[in-house]
Design an enzyme around this catalytic site. Structure first.
Site, PDB file in Angstrom:
ATOM      1  N   SER A 189      24.572  71.697 -31.066  1.00 12.22           N
ATOM      2  CA  SER A 189      24.001  70.638 -31.878  1.00 12.22           C
ATOM      3  C   SER A 189      24.672  69.297 -31.553  1.00 12.22           C
ATOM      4  CB  SER A 189      24.121  71.005 -33.362  1.00 12.22           C
ATOM      5  OG  SER A 189      23.337  70.163 -34.167  1.00 12.22           O
ATOM      6  N   ASP A 343      12.953  74.350 -34.180  1.00  4.50           N
ATOM      7  CA  ASP A 343      14.085  73.432 -34.291  1.00  4.50           C
ATOM      8  C   ASP A 343      13.598  72.022 -33.968  1.00  4.50           C
ATOM      9  OD1 ASP A 343      16.501  72.066 -34.157  1.00  4.50           O
ATOM     10  OD2 ASP A 343      17.298  73.208 -32.459  1.00  4.50           O
ATOM     11  N   HIS A 373      17.371  76.311 -35.625  1.00  5.61           N
ATOM     12  CA  HIS A 373      18.590  75.564 -35.342  1.00  5.61           C
ATOM     13  C   HIS A 373      19.803  76.238 -35.979  1.00  5.61           C
ATOM     14  CE1 HIS A 373      20.754  71.982 -34.038  1.00  5.61           C
ATOM     15  NE2 HIS A 373      21.475  72.126 -35.138  1.00  5.61           N
TER      16      HIS A 373
END
Length: 403
Positions: A189, A343, A373
């Site tokens: 991320s 995501d 995610h």
């Protein structure tokens, strides 16, 4: 009695309404994902209330999750774990105990959390980096970079870059028995964003003699220009990272000025004088046909020049690695990119993998069609998910085969 039953029924209906979230049909454990999502949504709502009441900043309230998940550095039979500093930046260091026939591999890892939350000592990250060290017999450096809102861009980048540059010194690699030809940067991320930015910056740094062998980017955030990509539209309210939260993370990385967040929310934050950058994130050219679906590309809507002048960071390569030119991408190391279908950041990773491949960088693009995610973090305890184990194993296998 009737009144009590009615109250119970209404309360149950309210809870069910709050907990229920439409879950894609291809999710393997839908009810567990739904409960996990409800938990994250509850924390987010409570953080918003705390922020509106002036009790604490929204991101500081979210940090309570990090505090609750923190575990002290604990060694085991496979790995020695210590908290220390590299170049005056806090890190958690994992040294394998298993004897090695030669020099070891190494991974420098940057945790996720939208540049605002997270910690190397969180259970999920400690478990990930511990397993990486144990299963690969590798030295792992997990970086505790400083966070927003207390520290803004480029502090987060500078912290992780400083640690990586320090670690790549021949004397430091030698101290830890690391093979200089087998070092990787990795992150998930926001950490994937930092890993990509570090890899790019190292190519420009003449002081660094050791070259990275690989970079591993796990559902990375890679661009700030277009926050209305097909993936942002398709997954606006999907588990863990809805679009509204991702926009908050992006804007808080640079400032608490609500005008930037509002402009990003409407996707009108890029000034016309920066229009040339849109070629690097033009999804109509960069996404494969199956990911465009029924979306129609529209020309960018430009925003205020004043915002970009006040907060130039959101147009900076160190914050948005996807904005690098093809020339700047050439020479990057062997790359692993993990993207998840459900995501908002899916298209960032897809476009980056495609652009790297187009300039000759060896790329493994692992697209998980049944994942959301952050799924890799859910591998233990009551939030354990089978998809988390699958993604983790694929990531570790790639490192084992390519590092």
């Amino acid at each position: 009695m009737g009144a009590k039953l009615l109250c119970l029924f209404l309360a149950s209906a309210l809870v069910a309404y709050y907990v229920y979230t439409p879950i894609p049909e291809d999710f393997e454990e839908p009810w567990k994902v739904m409960l996990i999502t409800a938990g994250f949504r509850t924390v987010s709502h409570l953080s918003e209330v705390a922020d509106q009441l002036g009790l604490m900043h929204y991101m500081e309230a979210l940090m309570l999750i990090t505090a609750a998940e923190y575990i002290a550095p604990t060694s085991d039979e496979n790995v020695t774990v210590t908290d220390t500093e590299f170049s005056n930046v806090a890190i958690r260091l994992y040294l394998p105990r298993k004897p090695s026939d030669g020099l070891r591999r190494a991974v420098v890892y940057f945790h996720g959390g939208g540049w605002c939350v997270g910690q190397a000592g969180m259970k999920s990250y400690d478990r990930l980096t511990r397993w990486t060290s144990s299963r690969l017999n590798a030295v792992v450096v997990s970086v505790n970079y400083r966070l927003a809102p207390k520290y803004r861009f480029p502090v987060q980048f500078e912290d992780v870059y400083s640690v990586t540059k320090f670690f790549l010194q021949s004397s430091v690699l030698s101290q830890y028995g690391v093979d200089p030809d087998r070092v990787c940067v990795a992150g998930d991320s926001a950490g994937g964003n930092l890993a990509a930015a570090v890899a790019q910056q190292l190519l420009e740094d003449s002081e660094v003699k050791t070259k990275l062998k690989a970079q591993a980017l796990l559902y990375p955030a890679l661009q700030t220009l277009d926050l209305n990509l097909p993936s942002y539209q398709d997954n606006e309210n999907k588990p863990i990272l809805p679009k509204s939260l991702m926009v908050k993370f992006w804007s808080e990385y640079f400032t608490s000025d609500s005008s930037l967040r509002e402009a990003m929310t409407s996707n009108r934050h890029v000034p016309v004088e920066s229009s040339h950058l849109f070629q690097f994130v033009n999804w109509s050219n960069l996404l494969p046909e199956e990911m465009k679906k029924d979306h129609v590309y529209t020309s960018p809507a430009y925003g205020s020049s004043e915002l970009a002048q006040k907060y130039p960071g959101f147009l900076d390569l160190r914050a948005a690695p996807l904005l690098a030119s093809d020339a700047q991408l050439r020479g990057l190391p062997l790359t692993y990119v993990l993207t998840c279908e459900h995501d908002v950041l899916r298209d960032d990773g897809v476009m980056y993998a495609g652009r790297l491949r187009a300039v000759g960088v060896p790329v493994t693009h692992d697209h998980a069609k049944d994942a959301f995610h952050g799924a890799m973090m859910f591998v233990s305890g009551p939030t354990e998910l089978a998809v988390g184990h699958r993604l983790l194993n694929r990531y570790i296998e790639w490192l084992n085969e390519n590092l």
